[in-house]
Write a protein that holds these residues in place. Structure first.
Motif, short mmCIF file in Angstrom:
data_model
loop_
_atom_site.label_atom_id
_atom_site.label_comp_id
_atom_site.label_asym_id
_atom_site.label_seq_id
_atom_site.Cartn_x
_atom_site.Cartn_y
_atom_site.Cartn_z
N PHE A 61 2.25 -2.64 7.57
CA PHE A 61 0.95 -3.67 7.79
C PHE A 61 -0.18 -2.79 8.46
N PRO A 62 -0.05 -2.24 9.81
CA PRO A 62 -1.15 -1.65 10.49
C PRO A 62 -1.75 -0.32 9.59
N VAL A 63 -0.99 0.29 9.09
CA VAL A 63 -1.51 1.35 8.28
C VAL A 63 -2.52 1.14 7.32
N VAL A 64 -2.25 -0.18 6.26
CA VAL A 64 -2.97 -0.42 5.34
C VAL A 64 -4.43 -0.81 5.83
N ILE A 65 -4.29 -1.69 7.14
CA ILE A 65 -5.72 -2.09 7.60
C ILE A 65 -6.51 -0.90 8.09
N TYR A 66 -5.72 -0.12 8.89
CA TYR A 66 -6.49 1.18 9.18
C TYR A 66 -7.36 2.20 8.38
N PHE A 67 -6.40 2.09 7.09
CA PHE A 67 -7.06 2.78 6.08
C PHE A 67 -8.39 2.38 5.67
N PHE A 68 -8.93 1.20 5.90
CA PHE A 68 -10.15 0.83 5.52
C PHE A 68 -11.15 0.74 6.67
N LEU A 69 -10.37 0.41 7.93
CA LEU A 69 -11.34 0.30 9.01
C LEU A 69 -11.46 1.59 9.97
N GLY A 70 -10.45 2.44 9.92
CA GLY A 70 -10.31 3.49 10.82
C GLY A 70 -11.22 4.68 10.80
N THR A 75 -7.00 13.20 4.44
CA THR A 75 -7.72 11.81 4.79
C THR A 75 -6.46 10.63 5.11
N GLN A 76 -7.01 9.60 5.15
CA GLN A 76 -6.09 8.41 5.51
C GLN A 76 -5.42 8.13 4.12
N VAL A 77 -5.64 8.80 3.10
CA VAL A 77 -4.90 8.56 1.78
C VAL A 77 -3.53 8.92 1.74
N ALA A 78 -3.12 9.80 2.92
CA ALA A 78 -1.89 10.42 3.36
C ALA A 78 -1.20 9.13 4.03
N GLY A 79 -1.88 8.63 4.92
CA GLY A 79 -1.51 7.50 5.59
C GLY A 79 -1.30 6.17 4.53
N LEU A 80 -1.92 5.98 3.60
CA LEU A 80 -1.61 4.75 2.73
C LEU A 80 -0.57 5.23 2.01
N LEU A 81 -0.34 6.58 1.58
CA LEU A 81 0.95 6.59 0.73
C LEU A 81 2.27 6.61 1.72
N SER A 82 2.04 6.95 2.88
CA SER A 82 3.32 6.98 3.82
C SER A 82 3.78 5.18 3.90
N ALA A 83 2.50 4.60 4.00
CA ALA A 83 2.81 3.11 4.15
C ALA A 83 3.60 2.64 2.67
N ILE A 84 3.38 3.29 1.49
CA ILE A 84 3.84 3.02 0.34
C ILE A 84 5.45 3.39 0.45
N ILE A 85 5.67 4.67 0.94
CA ILE A 85 7.14 5.02 0.99
C ILE A 85 7.89 3.93 1.95
N VAL A 86 7.09 3.62 3.04
CA VAL A 86 7.99 2.77 3.88
C VAL A 86 8.03 1.33 3.17
N MET A 87 7.10 0.95 2.23
CA MET A 87 7.32 -0.37 1.54
C MET A 87 8.46 -0.34 0.55
N ILE A 88 8.51 0.81 -0.19
CA ILE A 88 9.65 1.40 -1.07
C ILE A 88 11.00 1.03 -0.55
N VAL A 89 11.21 1.53 0.79
CA VAL A 89 12.49 1.41 1.58
C VAL A 89 12.51 -0.14 1.86
N THR A 90 11.42 -0.76 2.38
CA THR A 90 11.70 -2.15 2.82
C THR A 90 11.99 -3.17 1.50
N LEU A 91 11.37 -2.85 0.27
CA LEU A 91 11.67 -3.67 -0.80
C LEU A 91 12.84 -3.28 -1.79
N ALA A 92 13.45 -1.99 -1.58
CA ALA A 92 14.33 -1.44 -2.58
C ALA A 92 15.46 -0.78 -2.07
#
Length: 755
Positions: free
Chosen positions: A114-123, A404-421
């Protein structure tokens, strides 16, 4: 003025008039500049136009700025590789650092998403990896175990009813994270990002080293497979170690072996990564590899039932519904939330600053506060805990090519895949593996102990700040330790300003340069002239120190001399009236034979501090000559005093009053005072505060030190007669020979006496 630079020689020659501040201002017209008032600043702050609105939107959403210049072909592949690598590390660290917070491991996955997604837009930083940070997790853990201990009832908090122990702990962690986020957001909106400047690198280094010790001790129970209750408060580390040592014979051998294997392998591969980082396209993700292997081995051999090893256990699929923070917990944890907000921001900002300098872009401290504040508020609503940045994870994101923080957003997606699947695959993972991974990642922070000898050699006050912060944080806990460290740091700054190294200056022979007279041999010091330098602002706290140091340098107290002179003058006037003294062409003459009795002095203290009044006297008195009627007045062998104000950045009202009093005392004992290289704003303040009068005049201010010295030598040509230090140096061989001869004679006499 004529100026010439000699060709081929590193010399310059300047011919110009001798300038006081007044004569310089008469010859050179100043440009009038309108100074903005506080009201002007307020109006400007609240004014708005299209350009300002656009800039505000861009500053609040920095993603717009860097996405406009995003180079898809050049950057996207690097960001994808970096995002996948960072995501795998973030999953592992999320689970591991969650143990520090005394929470079920899978909540670490929420904190890595969650914090990574918000930081992508505001950091504003393009390279830091936002998520769990071990020091913050430990600070949260101490609050969690205080309100919801391992043994015994939880604190009496409204909202705990009907919740399991883990749910209560999650509520505490999310509530304190929400509160820390509000504090960060408030500081960002109020534009007080500068507060992080009060946390020096030395302070942060000592604090994080102490945190590393706390983290190491907290993970021993997982590495050794022991049941140790969470303890918070002062000396908690000592009590925890005591429990561990008492139970050490009950350690789980399998946990110990697994942990040792993991730590040895990870340490060796990390060292190889560092040594061959220029040749490796990406660092070997050894923690992830070893975790996968340990997970597989644990599942295959059923470590949980066969050896009684504690494993991660069931990881629920998906995300939990948002939850409101508990206001009662806010009241209980407000004191701990503030240092969390500061530490989380300070660490992230310092790491972001390193990468921004390396990759040549700017970061905004206030916007970073807003970004972390909103990230924590949003994350806490979904049961995440406080986010900052882990140094090792950010290093992975940057070193694997993240742009850029695109890498951070992709790392959040990896975490999301682990969490959901695929979270169920991590269920057999031993907690000792997570503990080993945390401990081995402490190497960088623990290596900071090597800074102590360096700091001791280079800057002892900084070394004291480091050691005191570290010891206080180890013994008293991280929150109190940070407060103690900050207090010691501010005290060290105050002491440096309050007791600066004052010095007497002398002219370097043949130049217009003036240095500390103790440091050089080829110097020139005119007779009766003192040059005093104070390299610090003068204010209420060091005004007395300034006065004492100046009196010490002069060799006399002007107020004491003035009182003695006025007493002597009153006595001379009385003796003249009585006829006991007469004035002759050669001076005063005693008309009575023998000792002249000293009359009782009935003058008030205030009268004695007034200027010497020579009225009713036939002539001025030479106070350094022999005085009549057994009168003794301390001699004053200084006729000119130069105060070098080049390093004085400001004067407050107390300093203005004290300085004026001191100048008047010096002027009244016939010492001419000159102030040189004074800052223009200080001069303006002196004029606006009615500093000048009949005695203290603007003509005492000179543009440079050399201007004042030339003026003094022109006014007192006899002052040029004092010999330089060179002459003293020539006399040294003779004095050395003489003293050696005396010592030999003394030894010979003792020898004869002994015989």
């Amino acid at each position: 003025a004529a100026e010439m630079m000699r060709t081929g020689a590193r010399q310059y020659v300047v011919a110009r008039p001798l300038y006081s501040e007044d004569s310089f201002n008469e010859k050179h017209n100043k440009v009038y500049r309108h100074r903005k008032t506080m009201l002007d600043h307020v109006r400007q702050y609240f004014s708005c136009d299209a350009k300002r609105a656009k800039n505000a939107a861009l500053s609040l959403l920095p993603v717009i700025g860097w996405m406009k210049i995003y180079k898809v072909k050049e950057w996207l592949l690097s960001d994808v590789v970096s995002g996948i690598s960072t995501g795998l590390v973030a999953v592992l660290q999320g689970l591991a650092y969650c143990l520090l917070a005394s929470l079920p491991p899978w909540y670490g996955l929420f904190a890595a998403f969650f914090p990574v997604v918000i930081y992508f837009f505001l950091g504003t930083s393009r390279h830091i990896s936002v998520g769990p940070f071990p020091v913050l997790c430990l600070m949260i853990g101490s609050v969690v175990t205080r309100l919801v201990p391992d043994e015994g009832p939880a604190a009496n908090i409204t909202g705990f009813e009907g919740l399991t122990r883990d749910e209560q702990r999650v509520l505490v962690a999310s509530s304190i994270t929400f509160l820390a986020g509000i504090m960060q957001l408030a500081m960002g909106l109020l534009q007080v990002g500068f507060v992080v400047m009060y946390l020096s690198d030395t302070l942060v280094s000592g604090f994080t080293t102490a945190a590393a010790i706390h983290i190491l001790v907290s993970q021993l129970k997982f590495v050794l497979g022991l049941q140790v209750p969470g303890i918070s408060g002062p000396l908690s580390l000592i009590y925890t170690l005591e429990i561990i040592f008492n139970q050490i014979t009950s350690s789980n051998v399998c946990d110990v072996v697994i942990s040792l294997i993991i730590m040895v392998v990870v340490f060796i591969v990390k060292e190889l990564n560092d040594r061959f980082k220029s040749k490796l396209p990406v660092p070997i993700p050894i923690e992830v590899i070893m975790t996968v292997i340990a997970c597989g081995v644990s599942y295959a051999f059923d470590f949980k039932t066969r050896y009684g090893i504690e494993v991660v256990g069931q990881i629920p699929k998906g995300y939990e519904p948002p939850v409101a923070p508990n206001l009662h917990i806010f009241q209980e944890t407000a004191v701990e939330a503030f240092p969390m907000a500061i530490v989380g921001f300070a660490v992230a900002f310092s790491v972001a600053k390193v990468y921004s300098i390396k990759h040549d872009y700017t970061i905004d401290g206030n916007q970073e506060l807003i970004a972390f504040g909103v990230s924590n508020i949003f994350g806490a609503s979904f049961k995440a805990f406080a986010a900052s940045t882990a140094l090792s994870r950010s290093a992975v994101q940057e070193s694997t090519g993240g742009k850029t923080q695109v890498a951070g957003l992709l790392s959040a997606i990896i975490v999301m895949i682990v969490t959901l699947a695929v979270g169920f695959l991590l269920e057999p993972l031993p907690k000792s593996v997570l503990g080993a991974v945390v401990i081995i990642n402490l190497k960088g922070m623990l290596m900071q102990f090597g800074e102590i000898p360096y700091l001791w050699r280079r800057d002892k006050p900084d070394c004291v700040v480091w050691v005191v912060t570290c010891i206080a944080a180890i013994l008293l806990g991280l929150d109190l330790g940070l407060g103690v460290g900050l207090g010691v740091e501010l005290i060290s700054v105050v002491l440096r300003v309050q007791f600066p190294r004052c010095s007497l200056l002398a002219n370097i022979r043949g130049t217009d340069i003036y240095k500390d007279r103790k440091d050089y041999t080829s110097i020139y010091e005119p007779e009766g002239v003192k040059i005093f330098r104070m390299p610090s602002p003068i204010f209420f706290a060091n005004m007395d120190f300034f006065r004492n140091k100046l009196v010490e340098a002069l060799g006399f107290n002007p107020l004491r001399v003035l009182k003695k002179r006025n007493k002597a003058l009153n006595r001379i006037k009385k003796l003249l009236k009585k006829g006991d003294l007469q004035w002759t062409a050669t001076g005063f003459l005693n008309t009575t034979n023998g000792y002249v009795k000293e009359p009782e002095d009935d003058s008030g203290t205030e009268e004695l501090e007034q200027p010497v009044d020579y009225r009713e006297l036939p002539a001025r008195i030479d106070w350094n000559a022999r005085l009549p009627a057994n009168i003794v007045v301390p001699p004053v062998d200084v006729h000119s005093l130069v105060l070098d104000f080049a390093a004085v950045s400001f004067l407050d009202i107390t300093a203005l009053k004290g300085l004026k009093t001191l100048l008047k005392e010096l002027i009244r004992v016939e010492v001419e005072v000159y102030i040189v290289a004074c800052d223009q704003y200080i001069l303006e303040k002196l004029h606006s505060c009615c500093f000048f009068d009949d005695e203290v005049q603007p003509s005492m201010f000179f543009l440079t030190l050399h201007d004042a010295m030339l003026h003094i030598l022109e006014k007192h040509p006899e002052a040029t007669g004092k010999r330089s230090t060179d002459d003293k140096v020539k006399d040294r061989p003779f004095s050395l020979f003489f003293s050696t001869a005396l010592h030999l004679l003394w030894i010979y006499t003792l020898f004869l006496f002994w015989k």
